[in-house]
Design a protein around this motif. Structure first.
Motif, mmCIF file in Angstrom:
data_model
loop_
_atom_site.group_PDB
_atom_site.id
_atom_site.type_symbol
_atom_site.label_atom_id
_atom_site.label_comp_id
_atom_site.label_asym_id
_atom_site.label_seq_id
_atom_site.Cartn_x
_atom_site.Cartn_y
_atom_site.Cartn_z
ATOM 1 N N ALA A 138 70.758 68.677 60.287
ATOM 2 C CA ALA A 138 70.289 67.450 60.589
ATOM 3 C C ALA A 138 68.755 67.198 60.223
ATOM 4 O O ALA A 138 68.215 66.360 59.437
ATOM 5 N N THR A 139 68.171 68.402 60.594
ATOM 6 C CA THR A 139 66.712 68.631 60.698
ATOM 7 C C THR A 139 66.043 68.473 59.086
ATOM 8 O O THR A 139 65.382 67.893 58.442
ATOM 9 N N LYS A 140 66.911 69.642 58.241
ATOM 10 C CA LYS A 140 66.581 69.765 56.899
ATOM 11 C C LYS A 140 66.866 68.467 56.056
ATOM 12 O O LYS A 140 66.097 67.908 55.362
ATOM 13 N N LEU A 141 68.066 67.740 56.359
ATOM 14 C CA LEU A 141 68.065 66.686 55.467
ATOM 15 C C LEU A 141 67.553 65.604 55.852
ATOM 16 O O LEU A 141 67.068 64.816 54.866
ATOM 17 N N ARG A 142 67.004 65.270 56.971
ATOM 18 C CA ARG A 142 66.124 64.325 57.533
ATOM 19 C C ARG A 142 64.833 64.462 56.600
ATOM 20 O O ARG A 142 64.306 63.482 56.460
ATOM 21 N N ARG A 143 64.319 65.759 56.413
ATOM 22 C CA ARG A 143 63.173 66.180 55.885
ATOM 23 C C ARG A 143 63.608 66.330 54.182
ATOM 24 O O ARG A 143 62.636 66.380 53.500
ATOM 25 N N ASN A 144 64.568 65.546 53.924
ATOM 26 C CA ASN A 144 65.021 65.551 52.436
ATOM 27 C C ASN A 144 64.969 66.753 51.828
ATOM 28 O O ASN A 144 64.676 67.064 50.449
ATOM 29 N N GLU A 145 65.527 67.839 52.704
ATOM 30 C CA GLU A 145 65.417 69.344 51.933
ATOM 31 C C GLU A 145 66.822 69.501 51.787
ATOM 32 O O GLU A 145 67.838 69.417 52.574
ATOM 33 N N SER A 146 67.147 70.475 50.657
ATOM 34 C CA SER A 146 68.569 70.683 50.071
ATOM 35 C C SER A 146 68.552 72.166 50.432
ATOM 36 O O SER A 146 67.504 72.894 50.333
ATOM 37 N N PHE A 147 69.864 72.759 50.629
ATOM 38 C CA PHE A 147 70.175 74.397 50.841
ATOM 39 C C PHE A 147 71.329 74.478 50.844
ATOM 40 O O PHE A 147 72.404 73.427 50.482
ATOM 41 N N THR A 148 71.856 75.666 50.821
ATOM 42 C CA THR A 148 73.363 76.241 50.652
ATOM 43 C C THR A 148 73.510 76.744 51.956
ATOM 44 O O THR A 148 73.001 77.044 52.845
ATOM 45 N N LEU A 149 75.251 76.555 52.234
ATOM 46 C CA LEU A 149 75.854 76.976 53.490
ATOM 47 C C LEU A 149 76.967 77.898 52.787
ATOM 48 O O LEU A 149 77.574 77.325 52.124
ATOM 49 N N SER A 150 76.995 79.056 53.159
ATOM 50 C CA SER A 150 78.145 80.050 52.732
ATOM 51 C C SER A 150 78.840 80.573 53.685
ATOM 52 O O SER A 150 78.346 80.520 55.090
ATOM 53 N N TRP A 151 80.220 80.813 53.552
ATOM 54 C CA TRP A 151 80.899 81.576 54.499
ATOM 55 C C TRP A 151 81.988 82.550 53.831
ATOM 56 O O TRP A 151 82.365 82.266 52.769
ATOM 57 N N ARG A 152 82.288 83.429 54.681
ATOM 58 C CA ARG A 152 83.351 84.202 53.953
ATOM 59 C C ARG A 152 84.970 83.568 54.350
ATOM 60 O O ARG A 152 84.896 83.330 55.363
#
Length: 103
Positions: A28-42
């Motif tokens: 929520a914090t990152k998206l509110r700042r209009n920042e994109s990123f990746t989320l990975s899992w095994r």
């Protein structure tokens, strides 16, 4: 067990409640700042060996569903560690015990 729904994916991502509560704060914090990123899992044992990654972007629909109606007490150090990883080129990698399956 909680669930993360992302975009129009045919699969929901099941994540342990406590882990998703912390992850939600960072996302929520990152998206509110209009920042994109990746989320990975095994992948879990009942899935084909490997891992998955999604690109989290503010314009893509996202929904969190928690089984427990009461939010857990959050650990600021855990939130900070997740936020730090979100700011790296590798993005967030959920620990094995946090992500259990694609539903």
């Amino acid at each position: 067990m909680s669930t993360l729904y992302y975009g129009s994916s045919e699969h929901a991502i099941e994540i342990e409640d406590y882990a998703l509560a912390h992850l939600k704060v960072v996302i929520a914090t990152k998206l509110r700042r209009n920042e994109s990123f990746t989320l990975s899992w095994r992948h879990d044992g009942d899935q084909p060996l490997g891992r998955s990654t999604i690109w989290l972007h503010p314009s893509i629909q996202l929904r969190f569903e928690f089984d427990d109606p009461n939010p857990p007490e959050l650990d600021p150090a855990r939130i900070q560690a997740i936020a730090h990883s979100a700011n790296t080129s590798g993005g967030i990698l959920l620990p094995d015990e946090a992500t259990l399956a694609l539903a």
